[in-house]
Design a protein around this motif. Structure first.
Motif, mmCIF file in Angstrom:
data_model
loop_
_atom_site.group_PDB
_atom_site.id
_atom_site.type_symbol
_atom_site.label_atom_id
_atom_site.label_comp_id
_atom_site.label_asym_id
_atom_site.label_seq_id
_atom_site.Cartn_x
_atom_site.Cartn_y
_atom_site.Cartn_z
ATOM 1 N N LEU A 5 -8.070 12.700 34.689
ATOM 2 C CA LEU A 5 -7.056 11.647 34.720
ATOM 3 C C LEU A 5 -7.377 10.562 33.689
ATOM 4 O O LEU A 5 -6.514 10.139 32.918
ATOM 5 C CB LEU A 5 -7.000 11.043 36.126
ATOM 6 C CG LEU A 5 -5.997 9.923 36.358
ATOM 7 C CD1 LEU A 5 -4.575 10.464 36.214
ATOM 8 C CD2 LEU A 5 -6.183 9.305 37.724
ATOM 9 N N GLY A 39 -6.614 11.438 30.157
ATOM 10 C CA GLY A 39 -5.199 11.211 29.861
ATOM 11 C C GLY A 39 -4.936 9.743 29.557
ATOM 12 O O GLY A 39 -4.213 9.391 28.609
ATOM 13 N N LEU A 40 -5.562 8.896 30.362
ATOM 14 C CA LEU A 40 -5.401 7.452 30.174
ATOM 15 C C LEU A 40 -5.921 7.033 28.798
ATOM 16 O O LEU A 40 -5.260 6.293 28.061
ATOM 17 C CB LEU A 40 -6.161 6.707 31.278
ATOM 18 C CG LEU A 40 -6.099 5.179 31.235
ATOM 19 C CD1 LEU A 40 -4.664 4.692 31.468
ATOM 20 C CD2 LEU A 40 -7.041 4.576 32.270
ATOM 21 N N LEU A 53 -6.311 8.840 26.100
ATOM 22 C CA LEU A 53 -5.462 9.365 25.024
ATOM 23 C C LEU A 53 -4.206 8.515 24.877
ATOM 24 O O LEU A 53 -3.827 8.100 23.766
ATOM 25 C CB LEU A 53 -5.095 10.819 25.352
ATOM 26 C CG LEU A 53 -4.634 11.686 24.192
ATOM 27 C CD1 LEU A 53 -5.719 11.774 23.137
ATOM 28 C CD2 LEU A 53 -4.254 13.071 24.692
ATOM 29 N N GLY A 54 -3.554 8.230 26.016
ATOM 30 C CA GLY A 54 -2.342 7.404 26.009
ATOM 31 C C GLY A 54 -2.639 6.027 25.412
ATOM 32 O O GLY A 54 -1.893 5.526 24.549
ATOM 33 N N VAL A 90 -3.129 6.100 21.625
ATOM 34 C CA VAL A 90 -1.868 6.268 20.897
ATOM 35 C C VAL A 90 -1.148 4.930 20.804
ATOM 36 O O VAL A 90 -0.715 4.503 19.718
ATOM 37 C CB VAL A 90 -0.973 7.332 21.587
ATOM 38 C CG1 VAL A 90 0.456 7.234 21.076
ATOM 39 C CG2 VAL A 90 -1.529 8.721 21.332
ATOM 40 N N VAL A 91 -1.036 4.237 21.961
ATOM 41 C CA VAL A 91 -0.313 2.958 21.957
ATOM 42 C C VAL A 91 -1.059 1.935 21.097
ATOM 43 O O VAL A 91 -0.493 1.367 20.151
ATOM 44 C CB VAL A 91 -0.153 2.435 23.407
ATOM 45 C CG1 VAL A 91 0.467 1.032 23.394
ATOM 46 C CG2 VAL A 91 0.710 3.398 24.212
ATOM 47 N N LEU A 123 -7.637 10.511 16.984
ATOM 48 C CA LEU A 123 -7.052 11.206 18.145
ATOM 49 C C LEU A 123 -7.767 12.541 18.376
ATOM 50 O O LEU A 123 -8.030 12.951 19.515
ATOM 51 C CB LEU A 123 -5.561 11.445 17.915
ATOM 52 C CG LEU A 123 -4.684 10.212 18.117
ATOM 53 C CD1 LEU A 123 -3.252 10.506 17.713
ATOM 54 C CD2 LEU A 123 -4.742 9.752 19.569
#
Lengths: 592, 621
Positions: free
Chosen positions: A264, A267-268, A270-271, A274-275, A295
């Motif tokens: 989890l 995922g956080l 990576l997100g 990106v932002v 990335l």
């Protein structure tokens, strides 16, 4: 005093691992080289991702179209690197396997030996099933972990460090964001590890209980059949199996949730990258190429974070097993070597003195009090008394299976506690109640403890004890198999083998803990004859159940409720109208 | 919940797996999945979701890079809400993947533990069902290892299995996508799978024997530890701790070397499994570059194929785990199969027996032969009983007398139907023992054996032992338990125990002496007021004084009962209404004690040996 073996040690995780490594020195051997090789192996894990990135960027998607030569060079270099690093991985694995297994073998042997050095086995004869699990399945748990976890942990940590350095080269801000994303995990990890730790601890305890109940169905097979208690036993076993299964599932659930939190948070991370990366890019802090590369590195970072958590979770399982083994090794010895052993004096029949002896089992009342007795050298003494009078406890004190709470036992004037254990065992030998035999032949059992004794010597020994006629009834002579626990022989025959074994041990003082008040008369006659041969020329103390032993003794000692109540020869006591006279008349009425 | 009854269905297929390596592997996996279909279905489903999540994450990242990140950085106008949405999508995929991972692991673990628990139940049911003769041939340590380490090994492969099956979906999708992008590159990518399988064939060839050795040595270590701890008293008395340590060291080192041998094989195989997709990826790049150069395909096709191959590395690893665990599981399965497929149960009949009064026991021409070895070590059969015939009338007491090896304990086995005669018959109240129902038999007959066994249970539970009671419970009142304990002269020590009847004894309870155990066992026999009581040297660890008291109190407690006792003491024999003199499996004579003394020379010799020994000793002093 008798020490209790704890279910598990109370060491923390790191403490357990450190203590485990201390007890298994072989595990640390050559760790330096293994570490260096592991660095190369780590590089191997990064080759393909980097090769793909370089090839697609420069070789195929380059400004001048496809550069096949560059692609060929890159691919060949990568393939070469892969082969070398794979070889390193193999080498690291083999080294880790060797070191870990050698270390665990040391731990296993050490725990096994310690169990023997403790008196718990002779005091509490019921606890073996779960002790076996400490030197078998508990160590296996550690072994299973080390087999895959050791390398995985090493490679993962190195890869995390490597990826972090590479990421920081592109952007320190984004690197901090990635690490921040995993902060919740760092905060929750200690609590999760504790919960897992408890859960795995319960699993190990349940394995011990399960084995204990299953061993009932094996060792108590006959009783279960006679009383038709099969369903009940099956119910107990099923319950123990389900309890273990439930504990294992619970531990697995904890571990799974802990692991999935890593997924989890990946995922956080990576997100968030990106932002934040796009925002930074708009602000001109990072280029497109650098962000794309970053990335890519995030994924190289999160993979090992997940495997490392996995390994740490599994480590809890190994630690639970480790703790149970360590708790054995940490149980203090109740009978130990003197710091400055005294010389035992010349060989030959010895004098025994018991002086002001009291004894109580831990937390119990006194079972022996005010015991004073001198056994002259070469005398045959019979101690008689009702079951529970304390005579077996007395025998244990004479051979230092336990030490008295107060008072002392002396042999030729030397306190037993001042003799080295090897001197003590050479001088004083106990022939225990149940003549336990090992699965093997009569010869190996008689020669037990005297590995130099040949089958011919064993035959001779049996002859010296007047047992040749008995040996002649054995289908294969001294090579006859006695079966598990000696069960192919009768109780009386097992006793004969035990006597011959003690005879070969050639001690100065014998303590005979008689067991079989009822064997067939022919065997009993043989036992008596053999005992005569065994005790002649030695000091002997017999815990007597047989009239014949008391009759043949030079001195009879009557014990009642933990005290010596009568001492004298058989003739004196038999006509004295006391406790012994009473017992004697009842024996005679039965025997004739 | 009551356990299902013991008797096995008569036509049960063999548990062992037939066929060659591949068929056996598939059967092993298939049977496991079929035994827990729901749990496996959830685990496999979650694993498939996880696989899709993994692919989706890569795909989404690519799309986001192309559509959001690059345009935003190259100065295109991208609304900031798009940037935030991109982050949310990636996080959401992570969330779904995380839930799938948790579900997969929880259910895969559950499935594997259920399979293991199932094996353990089957194995231990066999321990309860197989006859004593089977138990005597198998060391306790080994049987413990079968129920523990081997059952665990047999179920081990089911932990990674759902993962491997779930990600097959991923492999299929990835393969189709690769072949769609370009047939040549796709072929290179797809060839990884058969290569992995081929590597596994080689691997298994080395691994199976190595694992067999490990499981064997694990059992050997367990066996030595078990025996050595049991021999603790002997070890202590002779000070042979070092000898035992050496013995244990030998087996432990054999186990260590076996584990290292397995480690070597794995150390070579694991990197090879990782290497195959990696080298394939490089081959795709190389061939792809040439194909782009010659204009057959575009750059995107190569990147897609390379990416899909990287994605495939992980599932291929999962399959590698399964393939790696299969040899160990097969070996474990083989070892427990030997227990589960063992036969030779004594099947019970359905006939009932009268409820009251002493039992009439008839033994007619009973011969019992067992496999044996002669003096040269050749296989042969030994007749432990030869044409034995006798009868005991209701309420009578028969003493069986004979030297060691006469067949007394074998006769006791037949009388209590622990074994069946090879020929001849054995009847309870005129009914053949083989036709009597198990419950009728255990209700009517009690046996107190030479070596007694105490369960880890309360004193009450140990005395009241039976199927109709729970742990610590009792089908008898406390008064009845105390009365039996009193007759067995066990009331004194039980009353002195801290919790009296509720004191737990046995494996991890309070420790009690050999004599106390025997008296507990006698109380266990007396309380159920058997119609036939068999005492096989049951008072050997009890003082003569106590023995006399017990035997005197027997009839008072039990009432009308037929008693058969294996006896040594003249006083005990004198209690019997008749005596059977057994020697080398043959009945020498039967009659009252005075009759036999008068006419049976061997008998006289036997029962007077004790007095003669005493006389000899006195003469020698």
């Amino acid at each position: 005093m008798s020490a209790q073996i704890e279910q598990s040690s109370t060491l923390g995780v790191l403490g357990t691992v450190r203590e485990g490594l201390r007890l298994s020195p072989a595990m640390r051997r050559g760790l330096g080289l293994t570490f260096v090789l592991a660095l190369f192996a780590t590089v191997g894990r990064l080759i393909v991702p980097f090769a793909v990135q370089r090839t697609t960027d420069a070789g195929i998607g380059g400004p001048g179209g496809v550069d096949t030569d560059l692609v060929l060079t890159l691919c060949l270099a990568a393939a070469g690197g892969l082969l070398v690093t794979s070889a390193c991985t193999t080498w690291v694995n083999v080294r880790l396997f060797k070191a870990a297994e050698a270390g665990l073998a040391q731990l296993r042997i050490r725990a096994f030996r310690h169990v023997h050095d403790l008196s718990v086995l002779t005091q509490n004869t019921e606890r073996r099933g779960s002790l076996v699990s400490r030197v078998t399945s508990d160590v296996d748990t550690i072994s299973m972990f080390v087999q895959w976890g050791g390398l995985m942990l090493l490679l993962s940590v190195l890869q995390i460090l490597g990826a972090t350095v590479a990421m920081a080269l592109y952007s320190w801000q984004l690197t901090i964001i990635v690490w921040l994303a995993f902060v919740p995990m760092a905060l929750l990890a200690p609590r999760a590890q504790r919960a897992l730790n408890t859960a795995y601890g319960i699993v190990r305890v349940r394995v011990g209980s399960m084995l204990a109940v299953i061993s009932e169905s094996v060792v108590g097979a006959q009783t279960i059949r006679v009383y038709g208690a099969g369903l009940r036993t099956q119910h107990r076993i099923d319950t123990a199996i389900s309890d273990h299964r439930n504990a294992a599932v619970k531990a697995q659930t904890f571990a799974s949730v802990a692991f999935s939190s890593g997924v989890l948070l990946s995922g956080l991370a990576l997100g968030a990258v990106v932002v934040a990366g796009t925002m930074l890019g708009i602000a001109g802090e990072i280029t497109v190429g650098a962000l794309v590369a970053f990335l890519f590195l995030v994924q190289i970072f999160t993979g090992p974070v997940q495997s490392a958590t996995e390994v740490l979770n599994e480590l809890q399982n190994a630690v639970a097993g480790w703790r149970r083994v360590i708790s054995i090794v940490h149980t203090p010895l109740d009978v130990d070597e003197p710091e400055r052993p005294q010389p035992p004096g010349p060989r030959g029949p010895a004098t025994l003195e018991l002086e002001g002896i009291e004894f109580a089992y831990p937390g119990g009342d006194l079972v022996l009090r005010d015991i004073n007795l001198t056994v002259p050298a070469g005398a045959r003494v019979a101690i008689v008394g009702e079951t529970g009078s304390g005579k077996t406890t007395l025998a244990k004190l004479l051979t230092r299976l336990m030490d008295p709470t107060r008072g002392r036992v002396r042999i030729n004037g030397v306190d037993l506690r001042d003799l080295s254990l090897s001197d003590l065992h050479a001088r004083v030998v106990i022939v225990p109640q149940e003549g336990f035999l090992f699965d093997g032949t009569i010869a190996t059992n008689v020669a037990y403890g005297r590995s130099g004794a040949s089958p011919a010597r064993v035959e001779e020994t049996l002859g010296e004890l007047g047992l040749s006629d008995w040996l002649a009834t054995m289908p294969r002579g001294v090579q006859t198999d006695v079966g598990q626990r000696g069960e192919s022989l009768s109780a009386g025959e097992r006793q004969l083998v035990a006597i011959a074994r003690a005879y070969l041990a050639d001690a100065d003082v014998l303590v005979l803990d008689e067991a079989t008040s009822a064997v067939d008369p022919a065997t009993e006659a043989r036992i008596n004859r053999a005992l005569d041969g065994l005790t002649s020329g030695r000091t002997s103390v017999a815990i007597a159940h047989r009239l014949s032993t008391a009759e043949a003794a030079d001195l009879v000692v009557v014990v009642d409720a933990g005290r010596i109540v009568e001492v004298g020869t058989h003739a004196e006591l038999a006509t004295g109208g006391g406790r012994y006279a009473q017992m004697h008349s009842s024996w005679v009425s039965q025997g004739e | 919940m009551r356990p299902s009854p013991l008797p096995a269905p008569p036509t049960e297929a063999a548990f062992a797996l037939p066929g060659g390596a591949v068929r056996r592997s598939l059967l092993l996996l298939g049977r496991g999945i079929r035994s827990e279909p729901r749990t496996f279905a959830i685990a496999i489903g979650a694993s498939a979701v996880y696989g899709v999540g993994l692919v989706a994450s890569g795909w989404a990242l690519g799309r986001i890079t192309d559509r959001v990140v690059v345009p935003a950085l190259e100065g295109g106008q991208v609304p900031s809400s798009h940037i935030w949405w991109a982050g949310v999508v990636l996080f959401a995929i992570g969330l779904v993947t995380a839930v799938a991972v948790a579900l997969r692991r929880v259910y895969a673990g559950m499935a594997a533990f259920d399979v293991q628990a199932g094996h353990r139940r089957r194995v231990t049911r066999q321990y309860l069902r197989l006859p004593m003769s089977w138990h005597r041939r198998h060391p306790a340590g080994q049987l413990l290892s079968n129920a523990n380490a081997d059952a665990e090994a047999a179920g081990g492969v089911f932990v990674p299995l759902p993962f491997a099956i779930g990600v097959l979906v991923m492999i299929v999708l990835a393969s189709v996508a690769m072949l769609w992008a370009d047939l040549v590159l796709g072929a290179i990518g797809v060839s990884v799978l058969p290569l992995v399988l081929a590597a596994n064939v080689v691997y298994r060839r080395y691994m199976s024997p190595a694992i067999t050795v490990v499981q064997h040595e694990r059992a050997a270590v367990s066996d030595v530890a078990h025996e050595s701890f049991e021999a603790a008293a002997v070890v202590k008395s002779l000070g042979t701790e070092q000898l035992e340590e050496d013995r244990f060291t030998t087996v432990t080192h054999r186990l260590r070397d076996a584990n290292i041998a397995v480690g070597r094989v794995r150390s070579v195989f694991d990197p090879v499994i990782d290497l195959l997709p990696a080298l394939a990826t490089l081959a795709v790049l190389l061939v792809g570059a040439h194909r782009i150069d010659s204009g057959v395909i575009g750059t995107g096709d190569v990147i897609t194929t390379a990416y899909l191959l990287t994605v495939m590395t992980f599932p291929v690893r999962a399959i590698g785990f399964v393939l790696g665990d299969i040899p160990r599981s097969l070996v474990g399965h083989d070892r427990i199969s030997r227990v589960i497929d063992a036969r030779g149960y004594l099947t019970d009949g359905t006939a009932g027996l009268p409820a009251h009064g002493g039992m009439r026991v008839e033994v007619e021409d009973v011969t019992l032969a067992v496999p044996s070895f002669d003096a040269q070590g050749e296989r042969t059969t030994a007749e432990l009983l030869r044409g034995v015939s006798f009868a005991v009338e209701p309420g009578q007491t028969l003493a069986v007398v004979g030297p060691t090896g006469a067949g007394k304990s074998t006769l006791v086995d037949v009388l209590a139907r622990m074994s069946d005669p090879t020929s001849g018959s054995m009847r309870y109240d005129g009914v053949d023992a083989r036709d009597v129902g198990a419950r009728s038999r255990t209700d009517a007959i009690a046996l107190v054996a030479q070596s007694t066994f105490v369960f880890e249970d309360t004193i009450r539970g140990n005395v009241a032992l039976g199927d109709d009671v729970e742990d610590g419970g009792s089908a008898f009142t406390d008064d009845e338990v105390w009365r039996a304990l009193r007759t067995a002269r066990a009331d004194g020590f039980v009353a002195a125990l801290p919790q009296g009847l509720d004191t737990v004894v046995g494996e991890r309870g309070a420790s009690i002496s050999g004599g106390q155990r025997q008296r507990l066992a006698i109380a266990r026999a007396l309380i159920r007021r058997p119609r036939l009581l068999i005492l096989d040297d049951a008072t050997s660890a009890v003082d003569p004084l106590v023995e006399q008291q017990i035997l005197a109190g027997l009839r008072e407690q039990v009432g009308d009962v037929t008693v058969i006792l294996v006896a040594y003491r003249t006083a005990t024999i004198a209690l019997a209404s008749s005596v059977l003199h057994l020697e080398r499996g043959l009945v020498v004579d039967q009659g009252t004690h005075p009759e036999l003394l008068a006419r049976d020379l061997g008998y006289r010799h036997l029962v007077t040996a004790y007095q003669r020994g005493r006389a000899e000793r006195e003469a020698g002093r």
